[in-house]
Design a protein around this motif. Structure first.
Motif, PDB file in Angstrom:
ATOM      1  N   ASP A  49       8.295  12.682  -1.858  1.00 63.40           N
ATOM      2  CA  ASP A  49       7.565  12.720  -3.201  1.00 63.40           C
ATOM      3  C   ASP A  49       8.184  11.823  -4.221  1.00 63.40           C
ATOM      4  OD1 ASP A  49       5.390  13.924  -2.143  1.00 63.40           O
ATOM      5  OD2 ASP A  49       5.816  16.106  -3.650  1.00 63.40           O
ATOM      6  N   ARG A  50       9.574  11.784  -4.222  1.00 65.65           N
ATOM      7  CA  ARG A  50      10.332  11.346  -5.444  1.00 65.65           C
ATOM      8  C   ARG A  50      10.112   9.731  -5.096  1.00 65.65           C
ATOM      9  NH1 ARG A  50      15.109   9.015  -4.098  1.00 65.65           N
ATOM     10  NH2 ARG A  50      15.404  10.872  -2.215  1.00 65.65           N
ATOM     11  N   GLU A  51       9.984   9.336  -3.908  1.00 66.46           N
ATOM     12  CA  GLU A  51       9.991   7.889  -3.443  1.00 66.46           C
ATOM     13  C   GLU A  51       8.461   7.246  -4.029  1.00 66.46           C
ATOM     14  OE1 GLU A  51      12.898   7.889   0.201  1.00 66.46           O
ATOM     15  OE2 GLU A  51      10.725   8.513   0.345  1.00 66.46           O
ATOM     16  N   ILE A  52       7.452   8.095  -3.624  1.00 69.57           N
ATOM     17  CA  ILE A  52       6.165   7.768  -4.097  1.00 69.57           C
ATOM     18  C   ILE A  52       6.142   7.626  -5.728  1.00 69.57           C
ATOM     19  CG2 ILE A  52       3.991   8.584  -4.186  1.00 69.57           C
ATOM     20  CD1 ILE A  52       4.524   7.611  -1.680  1.00 69.57           C
ATOM     21  N   LYS A  53       6.806   8.738  -6.322  1.00 63.20           N
ATOM     22  CA  LYS A  53       6.750   8.557  -7.657  1.00 63.20           C
ATOM     23  C   LYS A  53       7.304   7.631  -8.503  1.00 63.20           C
ATOM     24  CE  LYS A  53       8.591  11.241 -11.606  1.00 63.20           C
ATOM     25  NZ  LYS A  53       9.066  12.379 -12.035  1.00 63.20           N
ATOM     26  N   GLU A  54       8.420   6.918  -7.844  1.00 60.39           N
ATOM     27  CA  GLU A  54       9.160   5.853  -8.250  1.00 60.39           C
ATOM     28  C   GLU A  54       8.052   4.471  -8.184  1.00 60.39           C
ATOM     29  OE1 GLU A  54      12.603   5.682  -5.953  1.00 60.39           O
ATOM     30  OE2 GLU A  54      13.780   7.203  -7.166  1.00 60.39           O
ATOM     31  N   LEU A  55       7.184   4.739  -6.957  1.00 55.93           N
ATOM     32  CA  LEU A  55       6.318   3.503  -6.967  1.00 55.93           C
ATOM     33  C   LEU A  55       5.114   3.455  -7.772  1.00 55.93           C
ATOM     34  CD1 LEU A  55       6.051   3.462  -3.030  1.00 55.93           C
ATOM     35  CD2 LEU A  55       7.034   1.490  -4.478  1.00 55.93           C
ATOM     36  N   ILE A  56       4.736   4.781  -8.244  1.00 55.82           N
ATOM     37  CA  ILE A  56       3.448   4.641  -9.066  1.00 55.82           C
ATOM     38  C   ILE A  56       3.736   4.794 -10.487  1.00 55.82           C
ATOM     39  CG2 ILE A  56       2.212   5.834  -7.017  1.00 55.82           C
ATOM     40  CD1 ILE A  56       2.327   8.573  -9.077  1.00 55.82           C
ATOM     41  N   LEU A  57       5.061   5.295 -10.911  1.00 57.85           N
ATOM     42  CA  LEU A  57       5.325   5.128 -12.513  1.00 57.85           C
ATOM     43  C   LEU A  57       5.034   3.793 -13.218  1.00 57.85           C
ATOM     44  CD1 LEU A  57       8.462   7.466 -12.652  1.00 57.85           C
ATOM     45  CD2 LEU A  57       6.125   7.872 -13.584  1.00 57.85           C
ATOM     46  N   PRO A  58       5.437   2.766 -12.537  1.00 61.63           N
ATOM     47  CA  PRO A  58       5.131   1.589 -13.256  1.00 61.63           C
ATOM     48  C   PRO A  58       3.534   1.275 -13.532  1.00 61.63           C
ATOM     49  CG  PRO A  58       6.848   1.240 -11.341  1.00 61.63           C
ATOM     50  CD  PRO A  58       6.218   2.439 -11.290  1.00 61.63           C
ATOM     51  N   LEU A  59       2.735   1.868 -12.564  1.00 62.38           N
ATOM     52  CA  LEU A  59       1.241   1.476 -12.733  1.00 62.38           C
ATOM     53  C   LEU A  59       0.512   2.547 -13.682  1.00 62.38           C
ATOM     54  CD1 LEU A  59       0.824   1.340  -8.910  1.00 62.38           C
ATOM     55  CD2 LEU A  59       1.240  -0.483 -10.395  1.00 62.38           C
ATOM     56  N   VAL A  60       1.217   3.503 -14.212  1.00 59.68           N
ATOM     57  CA  VAL A  60       0.496   4.568 -14.865  1.00 59.68           C
ATOM     58  C   VAL A  60      -0.049   4.064 -16.072  1.00 59.68           C
ATOM     59  CG1 VAL A  60       0.726   6.733 -16.193  1.00 59.68           C
ATOM     60  CG2 VAL A  60       1.928   6.564 -14.126  1.00 59.68           C
ATOM     61  N   THR A  61      -1.281   4.084 -16.393  1.00 59.45           N
ATOM     62  CA  THR A  61      -2.015   3.674 -17.516  1.00 59.45           C
ATOM     63  C   THR A  61      -3.236   4.585 -17.977  1.00 59.45           C
ATOM     64  OG1 THR A  61      -3.289   1.613 -18.018  1.00 59.45           O
ATOM     65  CG2 THR A  61      -3.714   2.333 -15.844  1.00 59.45           C
ATOM     66  N   SER A  62      -4.015   4.037 -18.773  1.00 58.88           N
ATOM     67  CA  SER A  62      -5.157   4.725 -18.938  1.00 58.88           C
ATOM     68  C   SER A  62      -6.486   4.379 -18.526  1.00 58.88           C
ATOM     69  CB  SER A  62      -5.167   4.910 -20.494  1.00 58.88           C
ATOM     70  OG  SER A  62      -5.498   3.391 -21.035  1.00 58.88           O
ATOM     71  N   LEU A  63      -7.593   5.037 -18.373  1.00 60.11           N
ATOM     72  CA  LEU A  63      -9.104   4.704 -18.243  1.00 60.11           C
ATOM     73  C   LEU A  63      -9.379   3.399 -18.977  1.00 60.11           C
ATOM     74  CD1 LEU A  63     -11.036   7.872 -16.826  1.00 60.11           C
ATOM     75  CD2 LEU A  63      -9.728   6.143 -15.547  1.00 60.11           C
ATOM     76  N   GLU A  64      -8.954   3.639 -20.273  1.00 62.47           N
ATOM     77  CA  GLU A  64      -9.570   2.511 -20.996  1.00 62.47           C
ATOM     78  C   GLU A  64      -8.973   1.264 -20.830  1.00 62.47           C
ATOM     79  OE1 GLU A  64     -10.372   6.676 -22.854  1.00 62.47           O
ATOM     80  OE2 GLU A  64      -8.463   5.579 -21.902  1.00 62.47           O
ATOM     81  N   ARG A  65      -7.554   1.123 -20.629  1.00 62.32           N
ATOM     82  CA  ARG A  65      -7.110  -0.034 -20.023  1.00 62.32           C
ATOM     83  C   ARG A  65      -7.636  -0.485 -18.975  1.00 62.32           C
ATOM     84  NH1 ARG A  65      -0.837   1.759 -21.654  1.00 62.32           N
ATOM     85  NH2 ARG A  65      -1.120   2.062 -23.876  1.00 62.32           N
ATOM     86  N   LEU A  66      -7.904   0.336 -18.078  1.00 63.87           N
ATOM     87  CA  LEU A  66      -8.314  -0.232 -16.761  1.00 63.87           C
ATOM     88  C   LEU A  66      -9.675  -0.658 -16.757  1.00 63.87           C
ATOM     89  CD1 LEU A  66      -7.358   2.902 -14.213  1.00 63.87           C
ATOM     90  CD2 LEU A  66      -6.415   0.748 -14.243  1.00 63.87           C
ATOM     91  N   ASN A  67     -10.667  -0.066 -17.631  1.00 59.78           N
ATOM     92  CA  ASN A  67     -11.954  -0.697 -17.957  1.00 59.78           C
ATOM     93  C   ASN A  67     -11.788  -2.092 -18.431  1.00 59.78           C
ATOM     94  OD1 ASN A  67     -13.352   1.255 -17.097  1.00 59.78           O
ATOM     95  ND2 ASN A  67     -13.220   2.443 -18.907  1.00 59.78           N
ATOM     96  N   ILE A  68     -10.689  -2.331 -19.472  1.00 59.76           N
ATOM     97  CA  ILE A  68     -10.564  -3.616 -20.183  1.00 59.76           C
ATOM     98  C   ILE A  68     -10.227  -4.694 -19.022  1.00 59.76           C
ATOM     99  CG2 ILE A  68      -8.993  -5.123 -21.638  1.00 59.76           C
ATOM    100  CD1 ILE A  68      -9.020  -2.434 -23.387  1.00 59.76           C
ATOM    101  N   GLU A  69      -9.166  -3.989 -18.275  1.00 60.37           N
ATOM    102  CA  GLU A  69      -8.775  -5.151 -17.038  1.00 60.37           C
ATOM    103  C   GLU A  69      -9.850  -5.399 -15.768  1.00 60.37           C
ATOM    104  OE1 GLU A  69      -5.317  -2.918 -15.719  1.00 60.37           O
ATOM    105  OE2 GLU A  69      -4.266  -3.267 -17.638  1.00 60.37           O
ATOM    106  N   GLY A  70     -10.813  -4.568 -15.896  1.00 60.91           N
ATOM    107  CA  GLY A  70     -11.977  -4.717 -14.547  1.00 60.91           C
ATOM    108  C   GLY A  70     -11.349  -4.148 -13.331  1.00 60.91           C
ATOM    109  N   ALA A  71     -10.470  -3.211 -13.289  1.00 60.33           N
ATOM    110  CA  ALA A  71      -9.841  -2.521 -12.305  1.00 60.33           C
ATOM    111  C   ALA A  71     -10.771  -1.450 -11.572  1.00 60.33           C
ATOM    112  CB  ALA A  71      -8.470  -2.197 -12.506  1.00 60.33           C
ATOM    113  N   SER A  72     -10.499  -1.451 -10.385  1.00 58.68           N
ATOM    114  CA  SER A  72     -11.357  -0.279  -9.735  1.00 58.68           C
ATOM    115  C   SER A  72     -10.524   0.876  -8.997  1.00 58.68           C
ATOM    116  CB  SER A  72     -12.441  -0.833  -8.689  1.00 58.68           C
ATOM    117  OG  SER A  72     -11.567  -1.154  -7.682  1.00 58.68           O
TER     118      SER A  72
END
Length: 264
Positions: A92-115
């Motif tokens: 889990d520690r290793e997964i956390k290190e990978l996803i932490l830089p990706l943490v954002t908000s739905l508002e920003r994801l919508n602006i970026e057009g991400a899915s």
């Protein structure tokens, strides 16, 4: 089409769906993260119901052979031609290190057009809607969840869990109310229904397990959009377990990403 090989860590196993061509064959989708730190939607990973179900779990490392899908235009999506479980689950520690830089908000994801995306929610409430307390076997529950995904609100899951939350750190967030489609947690819900067998007790137990306990944990939502409707769904939940920081690591994604950065 061009084929590529990716090594990914599994973050989410989606609900298995029955093949329309061959009813004995099922397929499961995966949200994973690759060595470049990119979230990918992978489908279909095929299996036969009853043959040990799916031979991988969250945090497992898979080597997948993929190509661009023909009908899914979401840029994170890949069509899986073949896969191999590398039998090296990440901590889990290793997964956390990978996803932490990706943490954002739905508002920003919508602006970026991400899915696909990762948000750190501030849990406000949970709605538990029990449509049926009839005992379902795992296959029936899969089929009901598949119908819900295909037909939306026209089809009902036995139990629907929706979280009300705000995206932590996002001033523009006014709150969201979104359904939970995490396979493992819906298995928890199914087991609660089997054990309790009474409407009030079912709702109480689900609230305790999926809200009160989660509020006390470090929590991340893995978000994905619906293929047809484009609406956001909570496809997975990540709650890293505490562990001994001195444990050795077999997960080399971080090291490879750091080395790549140095080379640049």
């Amino acid at each position: 089409m061009r084929r590529e090989k990716e090594e990914i860590a599994v973050l989410v196993r989606a609900t298995p769906e029955k093949s329309k061509r061959n009813g004995d064959v099922h397929a499961v989708g995966v949200t994973g993260i690759n060595k470049a730190g990119e979230l990918l939607r992978l489908y279909p990973l095929r299996f036969r119901y009853g043959e040990g179900l799916v031979d991988f779990r969250k945090n497992d490392l898979l080597e997948v052979t993929v190509t661009k899908p023909e009908h899914d235009l979401r840029w994170e999506s890949r069509k899986v031609l073949d896969y191999v479980n590398l039998e090296k689950p990440a901590k889990d520690r290793e997964i956390k290190e990978l996803i932490l830089p990706l943490v954002t908000s739905l508002e920003r994801l919508n602006i970026e057009g991400a899915s696909l995306g990762v948000v750190k929610p501030e849990l406000l409430d949970v709605e538990v809607k029990v449509n049926s307390i009839e005992t379902c076997d795992r296959q029936q529950y899969f089929n009901m969840m598949g119908d819900f995904l295909e037909k939306g609100e026209k089809a009902r899951m036995p139990v629907e869990v929706r979280y009300t939350f705000r995206c932590e750190g996002e001033e523009a967030c006014r709150g969201h109310k979104i359904i939970l489609l995490d396979w493992e947690l819906n298995e928890t819900v199914r087991n609660i229904v089997r054990e309790e067998r009474e409407l009030g007790a079912v709702k109480k137990k689900i609230r305790e397990q999926l809200f009160e306990l989660l509020k006390e944990k470090e929590l991340y939502f893995i978000m994905g959009t619906h293929f047809i409707y484009g609406t956001w769904m909570i496809t997975g939940i990540f709650c890293p377990e505490k562990e001994n920081r001195n444990q050795s690591s077999i997960f080399d994604f971080k090291q490879e990403r750091a080395a790549a950065a140095v080379e640049k």
